[in-house]
Write an enzyme that holds these catalytic residues in place. Sequence first.
Site, PDB file in Angstrom:
ATOM      1  N   GLU A 154      15.426  14.193   5.699  1.00  0.00           N
ATOM      2  CA  GLU A 154      16.522  13.753   4.850  1.00  0.00           C
ATOM      3  C   GLU A 154      16.412  14.335   3.443  1.00  0.00           C
ATOM      4  O   GLU A 154      17.397  14.800   2.861  1.00  0.00           O
ATOM      5  CB  GLU A 154      16.542  12.213   4.764  1.00  0.00           C
ATOM      6  CG  GLU A 154      16.783  11.508   6.079  1.00  0.00           C
ATOM      7  CD  GLU A 154      15.501  11.183   6.831  1.00  0.00           C
ATOM      8  OE1 GLU A 154      15.534  10.272   7.682  1.00  0.00           O
ATOM      9  OE2 GLU A 154      14.473  11.836   6.559  1.00  0.00           O
ATOM     10  N   HIS A 159      25.586 -18.734  -2.608  1.00  0.00           N
ATOM     11  CA  HIS A 159      26.936 -18.750  -2.061  1.00  0.00           C
ATOM     12  C   HIS A 159      27.063 -17.833  -0.851  1.00  0.00           C
ATOM     13  O   HIS A 159      28.188 -17.527  -0.425  1.00  0.00           O
ATOM     14  CB  HIS A 159      27.933 -18.335  -3.144  1.00  0.00           C
ATOM     15  CG  HIS A 159      27.952 -19.264  -4.312  1.00  0.00           C
ATOM     16  ND1 HIS A 159      28.806 -20.338  -4.403  1.00  0.00           N
ATOM     17  CD2 HIS A 159      27.167 -19.310  -5.429  1.00  0.00           C
ATOM     18  CE1 HIS A 159      28.578 -20.992  -5.533  1.00  0.00           C
ATOM     19  NE2 HIS A 159      27.588 -20.399  -6.172  1.00  0.00           N
ATOM     20  N   GLY A 179       3.475   6.393   0.570  1.00  0.00           N
ATOM     21  CA  GLY A 179       4.776   6.348  -0.083  1.00  0.00           C
ATOM     22  C   GLY A 179       5.086   5.010  -0.716  1.00  0.00           C
ATOM     23  O   GLY A 179       5.577   4.937  -1.845  1.00  0.00           O
ATOM     24  N   ARG A 180       4.789   3.921  -0.005  1.00  0.00           N
ATOM     25  CA  ARG A 180       5.135   2.602  -0.530  1.00  0.00           C
ATOM     26  C   ARG A 180       4.167   2.139  -1.602  1.00  0.00           C
ATOM     27  O   ARG A 180       4.355   1.059  -2.179  1.00  0.00           O
ATOM     28  CB  ARG A 180       5.212   1.595   0.614  1.00  0.00           C
ATOM     29  CG  ARG A 180       3.996   1.560   1.508  1.00  0.00           C
ATOM     30  CD  ARG A 180       4.347   0.958   2.881  1.00  0.00           C
ATOM     31  NE  ARG A 180       3.216   0.937   3.798  1.00  0.00           N
ATOM     32  CZ  ARG A 180       2.854   1.972   4.550  1.00  0.00           C
ATOM     33  NH1 ARG A 180       3.500   3.127   4.469  1.00  0.00           N
ATOM     34  NH2 ARG A 180       1.840   1.865   5.392  1.00  0.00           N
ATOM     35  N   LYS A 185       6.019  13.468  -0.359  1.00  0.00           N
ATOM     36  CA  LYS A 185       4.587  13.720  -0.196  1.00  0.00           C
ATOM     37  C   LYS A 185       4.330  14.923   0.714  1.00  0.00           C
ATOM     38  O   LYS A 185       3.566  15.823   0.382  1.00  0.00           O
ATOM     39  CB  LYS A 185       3.907  12.474   0.357  1.00  0.00           C
ATOM     40  CG  LYS A 185       2.421  12.637   0.646  1.00  0.00           C
ATOM     41  CD  LYS A 185       1.857  11.341   1.205  1.00  0.00           C
ATOM     42  CE  LYS A 185       0.461  11.504   1.744  1.00  0.00           C
ATOM     43  NZ  LYS A 185      -0.068  10.249   2.300  1.00  0.00           N
ATOM     44  N   GLU A 215       6.607  -1.985   6.679  1.00  0.00           N
ATOM     45  CA  GLU A 215       6.014  -0.710   7.074  1.00  0.00           C
ATOM     46  C   GLU A 215       4.493  -0.797   7.056  1.00  0.00           C
ATOM     47  O   GLU A 215       3.817  -0.166   7.864  1.00  0.00           O
ATOM     48  CB  GLU A 215       6.490   0.419   6.156  1.00  0.00           C
ATOM     49  CG  GLU A 215       6.152   1.800   6.692  1.00  0.00           C
ATOM     50  CD  GLU A 215       6.885   2.905   5.963  1.00  0.00           C
ATOM     51  OE1 GLU A 215       7.877   3.425   6.518  1.00  0.00           O
ATOM     52  OE2 GLU A 215       6.477   3.252   4.834  1.00  0.00           O
ATOM     53  N   LYS A 223      11.554  10.488  14.250  1.00  0.00           N
ATOM     54  CA  LYS A 223      11.696  11.734  13.499  1.00  0.00           C
ATOM     55  C   LYS A 223      11.677  12.937  14.436  1.00  0.00           C
ATOM     56  O   LYS A 223      12.475  13.869  14.308  1.00  0.00           O
ATOM     57  CB  LYS A 223      10.561  11.864  12.481  1.00  0.00           C
ATOM     58  CG  LYS A 223      10.637  10.918  11.304  1.00  0.00           C
ATOM     59  CD  LYS A 223       9.473  11.177  10.364  1.00  0.00           C
ATOM     60  CE  LYS A 223       9.479  10.258   9.172  1.00  0.00           C
ATOM     61  NZ  LYS A 223       8.319  10.501   8.275  1.00  0.00           N
TER      62      LYS A 223
END
Length: 534
Positions: free
Chosen positions: A213, A383, A266-267, A207, A352, A492
């Site tokens: 990253e 399990h 973003g999410r 965005k 978030e 950041k």
Amino acid sequence: MTKENHNSLQETSSWRLLAEHQRQVAGLSLRESFAQDPGRAQRFSLGLERVFVDFSKNLITDKTLSLLLELAEQRGLRKAIDDLFSGQEVNTTERRPALHTLLRAPENKGETVILRQLWKERNRMFGLVSRLRAGQVKGASGKPISRVVNIGIGGSDLGPRLVVEALSEYHQDGIDIDFVANIDPFDIERVLAHADPETTLFIIASKSFSTQETLANARRAQSWLNEHGCSDSGKHFLAVSANADAVERFGIGKDRYFKIEDWTGGRYSIWSCIGMSGAISIGEDNFRRFLAGAHTVDLHFRSAQFSRNIPVILALLGIWYNNFFDVGAHAVIPYDQRLERLPAYLSQLVMESNGKSVRTDGNKVGTNTSQVIWGGVGSNSQHAVFQFLHQGTRMSSIDFLLPLASRYNSEQHELLVANCLAQGEALMQGETNTDEPHRHFDGNRPITTILYDRLDPYTLGMLLALYEHKTYVEAAIWGINPFDQWGVELGKTLAGCIAGELASAEAHPSHDASTEQLMNKYRSTQLTTTSRSK
């Protein structure tokens, strides 16, 4: 948020009544409740088209539900929902609306300037998908693109990756899809190792187009193309971003730039052109069905009365356990291998969004907010982690998700169904008829079971939208803003500072003693590695 939402939760009459009611039902036996009330399962279940939600195995009574619904009314939930859909600035700290529901609106449902812009960009995306599949999008050497690599992180990775993997049955042959998110170089080198520089296209999904990253991985992709003699690396990139200037500076042309609006969190961005890799994988028609499933839930959420509103009920159950039973964790267990990444996707969506300690008016919330969201696929999880769910000292509320039909071995699928239903029953009723303490477990573990006919694009859209709106309802009850994420900004900033200092041989004692010690350990390791290489 309404003015009443700025008041303390504990000041509302329904909150005080719920606290008192919790003490009354703390000893509730779900096993006895089902035995005494034949209509409990039907009364505490809701359906919407292909999705059926059974929440009868929760620690609730009719009075519980009545008080929770009263809490929703007192906290102004109806206005909060209207504000979301009418474009009010529900993202208060960034002074923005949250219009992600418009991203899945069909093109025959009204028309505004914003909708026309969104539809135009969506159709540009589908046009590229069509050209890719027709072999008309080519690399610098003239060969058609046959592999797409999505480079993003957070919502620019989790959503597209979930769609591609969950809907792998709908993948259309001809173009392979890969994902790179981690700044750890092993992530991108793993993908580049089996990619052809002549036929690979990189989608840079960011965005802001400043995410550290993502840009580091994008630059590595750029250098990899150059290392392999690519004469025009621009033909191997496209960008999805709200920052057109930064995209241009990177060297991606306007015809390869797809815009998202600055209100697209973003999410909540999978419904936008951030979903490009998903659209490439499953094709335009299936991606439109994915959007349509979410839109169906939008209509339901906006119009259904709260007592019949699935996201509202799911959210109120979350409030009940989190705030009145002090249950700080919620497990999401899909009995569907295709939804293996759903717990990770929901972890970001919920934690978030609602991992906040300050209300929209700047005051402390004064109560617990987001639960820890965790989980894994059933029956694998049986399990691995179910021992904790059955006999652990800390309770976790649980969602089971289960498809009713499978295209594969019916006998094996039936065994999967049996495992899901059996675990739900066991967690509810426990095992108390034993003299061996190690074999005793109390039961009464709260489970919500979400059934769906089959996992297709439409159903996946429904499921994701249900959880989105559940998250929003919880935020409205607490009076917090679910659309910002200021908590990640300090890390950041410091990362950028430390990265520059690590590149220097000189120490910069501007950090705490622990951080300085760790930085020096890294520097000494690098010096040792360099001297050995000589």
